[in-house]
Scaffold this active site. Sequence first.
Site, PDB file in Angstrom:
ATOM      1  N   ASN A  73       0.798  -1.197  -0.120  1.00  0.00           N
ATOM      2  CA  ASN A  73       0.143  -0.009  -0.080  1.00  0.00           C
ATOM      3  C   ASN A  73       0.825   1.058   0.029  1.00  0.00           C
ATOM      4  OD1 ASN A  73      -1.770   1.949   0.607  1.00  0.00           O
ATOM      5  ND2 ASN A  73      -2.257   1.498   2.712  1.00  0.00           N
ATOM      6  N   TRP A  74       0.841   2.053  -1.298  1.00  0.00           N
ATOM      7  CA  TRP A  74       1.757   3.054  -1.082  1.00  0.00           C
ATOM      8  C   TRP A  74       1.373   4.185  -0.605  1.00  0.00           C
ATOM      9  CZ3 TRP A  74       3.982   3.340  -6.919  1.00  0.00           C
ATOM     10  CH2 TRP A  74       5.061   2.568  -7.225  1.00  0.00           C
ATOM     11  N   LYS A  75       0.154   4.282  -0.152  1.00  0.00           N
ATOM     12  CA  LYS A  75      -0.712   5.281   0.272  1.00  0.00           C
ATOM     13  C   LYS A  75      -0.468   6.487  -0.513  1.00  0.00           C
ATOM     14  CE  LYS A  75      -0.113   3.061   4.737  1.00  0.00           C
ATOM     15  NZ  LYS A  75       0.032   3.324   6.270  1.00  0.00           N
TER      16      LYS A  75
ATOM     17  N   HIS B 145      -9.513   1.165   5.043  1.00  0.00           N
ATOM     18  CA  HIS B 145      -8.110   1.300   5.683  1.00  0.00           C
ATOM     19  C   HIS B 145      -8.435   2.253   6.625  1.00  0.00           C
ATOM     20  CE1 HIS B 145      -4.196   2.361   6.549  1.00  0.00           C
ATOM     21  NE2 HIS B 145      -3.767   1.322   5.944  1.00  0.00           N
TER      22      HIS B 145
ATOM     23  N   GLU C  57      -6.876   4.681   7.889  1.00  0.00           N
ATOM     24  CA  GLU C  57      -6.620   6.129   7.483  1.00  0.00           C
ATOM     25  C   GLU C  57      -7.880   6.466   6.525  1.00  0.00           C
ATOM     26  OE1 GLU C  57      -2.768   5.360   5.648  1.00  0.00           O
ATOM     27  OE2 GLU C  57      -1.820   4.975   7.637  1.00  0.00           O
TER      28      GLU C  57
ATOM     29  N   GLU D 168      -5.243  -4.972  10.566  1.00  0.00           N
ATOM     30  CA  GLU D 168      -4.254  -4.135  10.994  1.00  0.00           C
ATOM     31  C   GLU D 168      -4.381  -3.190  12.057  1.00  0.00           C
ATOM     32  OE1 GLU D 168      -1.889  -2.635   6.674  1.00  0.00           O
ATOM     33  OE2 GLU D 168      -3.976  -1.711   7.168  1.00  0.00           O
TER      34      GLU D 168
ATOM     35  N   GLY E  42       2.601   2.192  10.754  1.00  0.00           N
ATOM     36  CA  GLY E  42       3.859   3.106  10.766  1.00  0.00           C
ATOM     37  C   GLY E  42       4.361   3.884  11.842  1.00  0.00           C
TER      38      GLY E  42
ATOM     39  N   SER F 182       3.331  -2.130  10.358  1.00  0.00           N
ATOM     40  CA  SER F 182       4.905  -2.086  10.657  1.00  0.00           C
ATOM     41  C   SER F 182       5.704  -3.559  10.310  1.00  0.00           C
ATOM     42  CB  SER F 182       5.259  -1.833  12.000  1.00  0.00           C
ATOM     43  OG  SER F 182       4.928  -0.474  12.141  1.00  0.00           O
TER      44      SER F 182
ATOM     45  N   GLY G   7       2.861  -1.058   4.212  1.00  0.00           N
ATOM     46  CA  GLY G   7       2.813   0.158   3.791  1.00  0.00           C
ATOM     47  C   GLY G   7       4.538   0.622   3.613  1.00  0.00           C
ATOM     48  N   GLY G   8       5.097   1.319   4.477  1.00  0.00           N
ATOM     49  CA  GLY G   8       6.256   1.859   4.274  1.00  0.00           C
ATOM     50  C   GLY G   8       7.389   1.232   3.766  1.00  0.00           C
TER      51      GLY G   8
HETATM   52  P1  PGA Z   1       3.061   0.221   7.475  1.00  0.00           P
HETATM   53  O1  PGA Z   1       1.374   0.242   6.970  1.00  0.00           O
HETATM   54  O2  PGA Z   1       3.230  -1.062   6.752  1.00  0.00           O
HETATM   55  O3  PGA Z   1       3.637   1.396   7.044  1.00  0.00           O
HETATM   56  O4  PGA Z   1       2.787   0.213   8.912  1.00  0.00           O
HETATM   57  C1  PGA Z   1       0.598  -0.649   6.843  1.00  0.00           C
HETATM   58  C2  PGA Z   1      -0.609  -0.167   6.247  1.00  0.00           C
HETATM   59  O5  PGA Z   1      -1.349   0.945   6.391  1.00  0.00           O
HETATM   60  O6  PGA Z   1      -1.393  -0.810   5.244  1.00  0.00           O
END
Ligand code: PGA
Length: 248
Positions: free
Chosen positions: A9-11, A93, A95, A163, A169, A208, A229-230
Site C-alpha cells: 500500500n503506497w498510500k 483502511h 486512514e 491491521e 507506521g 509495521s 505500507g512503508g
Molecule cells: P505500515 O502500513 O506497513 O507502514 O505500518 C501498513 C498499512 O497501513 O497498510
Amino acid sequence: MRRKLAAGNWKMNGDAALLAELGTLAEHQNANGPQIIICPPAPLLSRAHEITKDSPVDIGGQDCHAATSGAHTGDVAASMIADTGATSVIVGHSERRGDHGETNAEIRAKAQAAWAANLTAIICIGESEAERTGPDTLDVIAAQLDASVPDGATGENTVIAYEPIWAIGTGRVPTLDQIIETHDMIRTKLTDRFGKTGNAFRILYGGSVKPTNAAEIFTAENVDGALVGGASLKAADFQPIIDALDAS
Ligand code: PGA
C-alpha cells in the site's frame, strides 16, 4: 490451499522514481511465488499496470466510492479502477476510516461496488490502542469484521486485512501470540458465518511489517500474507518480505 499474498500500500506516495522501483520489483518475481499486489495512488494506476502487465505483479486501488458514477468530486468509482487494469481495491483502511469518517456500512457498500466491478475487495479492520489494552479487544475486532464484510463475500472476491491502528507506521507490532489469537478468531468468525468457504479467505496481517519481523509473523497458521505500507516503497525492503512469505 490459500495462495499467499503480499500487498503493498503506497498510500499518498508515488512518482516516476517509485514507478521505476516497481519495474525492478516486477522483473524479479516468479509466477509460482506468492501473489503480489501493489496499490499506488489512483493517478498512477494506469502507469503501474503498464509497467507490470507482463509480470506476475498485480495492481490494486487504495479506495473506491460506493456509487458507480455521479456528482462526487475527487472520488473514484470501482469500475474506473478496474478500467486501468487493476484487479483489486483496498476498502476500509484505518486512514480512510480516520481521515474521512468512513463507517462500517460505507465500507460494506464499497466492497460490494468493488465486486460489481470484478475487483477483489481487500477489507481492512483493526483496533485502536485503547481497544487493544481494553478487556474486549477480540470482540471489538469481531464486531468490525461482521459489520464491514457484506453477505456474499467469498475467498475469491474478498481478502481480509487485520491491521491494528497502533501498529501502522509506528514500528510497533503485536506479539506473535496476539497475532495468532486474532487471526484464529477471524478465521473462526469467517467459517461460522460462511461455512467451509470461510477457510478460503486470505487473512493478511498489516502494521509495521519489515524484513526483520516478516518471517516470524508468517509462521502463524492463519496469516496468509501481509499488507505492507512503508516497507513496500523500496524493492530492497519489499523483496525480503515476499521471500520470507514464499519460504513460510
Ligand atoms: P505500515 O502500513 O506497513 O507502514 O505500518 C501498513 C498499512 O497501513 O497498510
